[in-house]
Design an enzyme around this catalytic site. Structure first.
Site, PDB file in Angstrom:
ATOM      1  N   ASP A  14      12.472  16.981 -19.483  1.00  0.00           N
ATOM      2  CA  ASP A  14      12.600  17.647 -20.777  1.00  0.00           C
ATOM      3  C   ASP A  14      14.083  17.779 -21.100  1.00  0.00           C
ATOM      4  OD1 ASP A  14      12.024  18.967 -23.106  1.00  0.00           O
ATOM      5  OD2 ASP A  14      11.394  20.845 -22.148  1.00  0.00           O
ATOM      6  N   ASP A 109      12.107  13.735 -26.834  1.00  0.00           N
ATOM      7  CA  ASP A 109      12.928  14.410 -25.825  1.00  0.00           C
ATOM      8  C   ASP A 109      12.190  14.833 -24.562  1.00  0.00           C
ATOM      9  OD1 ASP A 109      11.428  16.328 -27.122  1.00  0.00           O
ATOM     10  OD2 ASP A 109      13.023  17.823 -27.178  1.00  0.00           O
ATOM     11  N   GLU A 110      10.950  14.393 -24.356  1.00  0.00           N
ATOM     12  CA  GLU A 110      10.283  14.750 -23.114  1.00  0.00           C
ATOM     13  C   GLU A 110       9.230  13.709 -22.750  1.00  0.00           C
ATOM     14  OE1 GLU A 110       7.591  18.119 -22.954  1.00  0.00           O
ATOM     15  OE2 GLU A 110       7.614  18.273 -25.138  1.00  0.00           O
TER      16      GLU A 110
END
Length: 361
Positions: A14, A109-110
């Protein structure tokens, strides 16, 4: 379990305050300052994300920009630059691919990675996570937090424990006892409304949840009851899926107090739309159909949809469409307990659509 009947090795990566971190990386004048990426405070914008300097003031994602401004008037509001975020995300995903084909992006983003059969780094999921974090920082100048465990549920929770730039391991021996002491509000996938319902049933922690028999959980929470029964025991059999075609992207929220004011309902729909569009951007897709979901105070539920000839790339023009959809409802007559917005008829965007993608005009 893997083919060798040993626990899986799952890593959840993350990125830390991703959009804001990219802005601080690319603009030295923003470093060590409260940065808010999102809509302007004088408009109906919302916070997409914010720097850790801004979070100290209580600011968080999906908060109205006007409220964020009141909490921190000195904050710097920045319009999102999705091309820059997609470029960084592409580099990060190429790093993941160096370790395993089994990675499942959740957004820009993860992602989850199944490294059960990876021999690099002595086959250690923790060392793999450390290596990935180091390479991300070297190649993008950004930091990531990692959670390592034997299933997706625990890996996701672990990645949030030592943010920013953290790394946390929950081993198979630790998993069940870790879940037992975890407050229900910290369970990934349990939202505010479900948390409130669980509290009313006397469920405050994983230990309390574990005491309820499956039959009661199914009675109270429907098909989600089986999932709650499993995770209370540290069990999550969901595989890391690297081929998940999206048919729709939606978000919804149940309100603590039923809504009656039409303007407030409209603002809530626009906020939900912005959150759904952010998810869509993370999947690098566009939509042509928007659907609103309304559940009234008496639990009657309706949906209304509109399909547009061009791709939906921002919030401009959505307000009159929402207003038209609301005409054919009991808004103003019945109070509303839940609202949702779903985007569907998905496809890969054209280059022109990519350039137009902007959550906050």
């Amino acid at each position: 379990m893997t083919a060798s009947n040993s626990p899986r090795k799952i890593v959840h990566i993350d990125m830390d305050a991703f959009f804001a971190a990219v802005e601080q990386r690319d603009n030295p004048q923003y470093r060590n300052k409260p940065i808010i990426v999102g809509g302007k405070p004088d408009a109906r914008g919302v916070v997409a994300t914010c720097s850790y300097e801004a979070r100290k003031y209580g600011i968080h994602s999906a908060m109205p920009s006007s409220q964020a401004y009141r909490l921190c008037p000195q904050a710097i509001f920045i319009k999102p630059r999705f091309e820059a975020y997609k470029e960084a995300s592409s580099i990060i995903r190429s790093i993941f691919a160096d370790y395993t084909e089994l990675f499942e992006p959740l957004s820009l983003d993860e992602a989850y990675l199944d490294v059960s059969d990876v021999s690099r780094c002595q086959g250690s999921a923790t060392l793999i996570a450390m290596d990935i974090k180091q390479r991300i920082q070297q190649q993008t100048g950004l930091t990531a937090s990692a959670g390592v465990s034997y299933n997706k549920f625990l890996a996701k929770i672990a990645s949030d424990i030592d943010k920013p730039n953290g790394l946390y391991l929950i081993s198979p021996d630790q998993g069940p006892s870790f879940v037992e002491q975890l407050p229900i509000g910290k369970f990934h996938g349990i939202g505010k409304a479900t948390e409130k319902k669980m509290h009313a049933l006397g469920i405050q922690t994983g230990h309390d949840l574990k005491k309820l028999p499956l039959a009661l959980l199914l009675q109270y929470f429907g098909k989600s009851g089986q999932h709650y029964y499993n995770i209370a025991r540290g069990i999550d059999p969901r595989p890391v899926n690297n081929h998940r075609p999206s048919k729709s992207v939606g978000v919804e929220t149940t309100f603590q107090h039923d809504l009656a004011d039409r303007d407030i309902i409209m603002r809530q729909l626009l906020m939900l739309f912005n959150k759904a569009l952010k998810k869509l951007v993370g999947k690098q897709l566009t939509a042509h159909t928007v659907t609103i979901k309304i559940k009234y105070q008496n639990f009657v539920q309706i949906t209304r949809s509109r399909t547009l000839p061009t791709a939906i790339t921002d919030a401009s023009g959505l307000e009159p469409i929402f207003a038209e959809l609301l005409k054919d409802t009991d808004i103003g007559v019945k109070k509303v307990r839940l609202l949702g917005v779903t985007l569907s008829s998905l496809q890969k965007p054209t280059l022109q659509a990519y350039r137009q993608l902007d959550l906050f005009n």
